[in-house]
Scaffold this active site. Structure first.
Site, PDB file in Angstrom:
ATOM      1  CG  ASN A  68      -4.186  -4.507   2.591  1.00  0.00           C
ATOM      2  OD1 ASN A  68      -3.649  -3.854   1.589  1.00  0.00           O
ATOM      3  ND2 ASN A  68      -4.006  -4.491   3.711  1.00  0.00           N
ATOM      4  NE  ARG A  80      -2.132  -1.458   3.166  1.00  0.00           N
ATOM      5  CZ  ARG A  80      -2.663  -1.364   4.916  1.00  0.00           C
ATOM      6  NH1 ARG A  80      -3.331  -0.771   4.884  1.00  0.00           N
ATOM      7  NH2 ARG A  80      -1.692  -1.618   6.068  1.00  0.00           N
TER       8      ARG A  80
END
Length: 82
Positions: A25, A7
């Site tokens: 996520n 990320r």
């Protein structure tokens, strides 16, 4: 399933490309990215995501069109997991 660093890798890439949007996520272990920008910059972002950070094993990237969500048009952020 991606590690926590994916990320941050995606956020860094998006910011370097001056894209807006988010990355997060998903519960099933996938990572979702929503990006707003020019076609050229989005294509470059997609290429970066397909490669992934050093040591990552990206098992596939799906590119889908989405409606513009003005909530995310000013910056690129990491949102809460869903």
């Amino acid at each position: 399933m991606q590690g926590v660093g994916f990320r941050y890798f995606a956020q860094d890439a998006a910011e370097r490309l001056h894209l807006a949007g988010y990355v997060r996520n998903l519960r099933d272990g996938r990572v979702e990215a929503y990006a707003i920008g020019s076609d050229d910059r989005l294509a470059r972002f997609l290429a970066v995501l397909k490669k992934g950070p050093r040591g990552a094993m990206v098992h596939g990237v799906v590119d889908e069109s989405a409606a513009l969500d003005s909530q995310y048009e000013n910056e690129f952020s990491i949102t809460h997991d869903i």
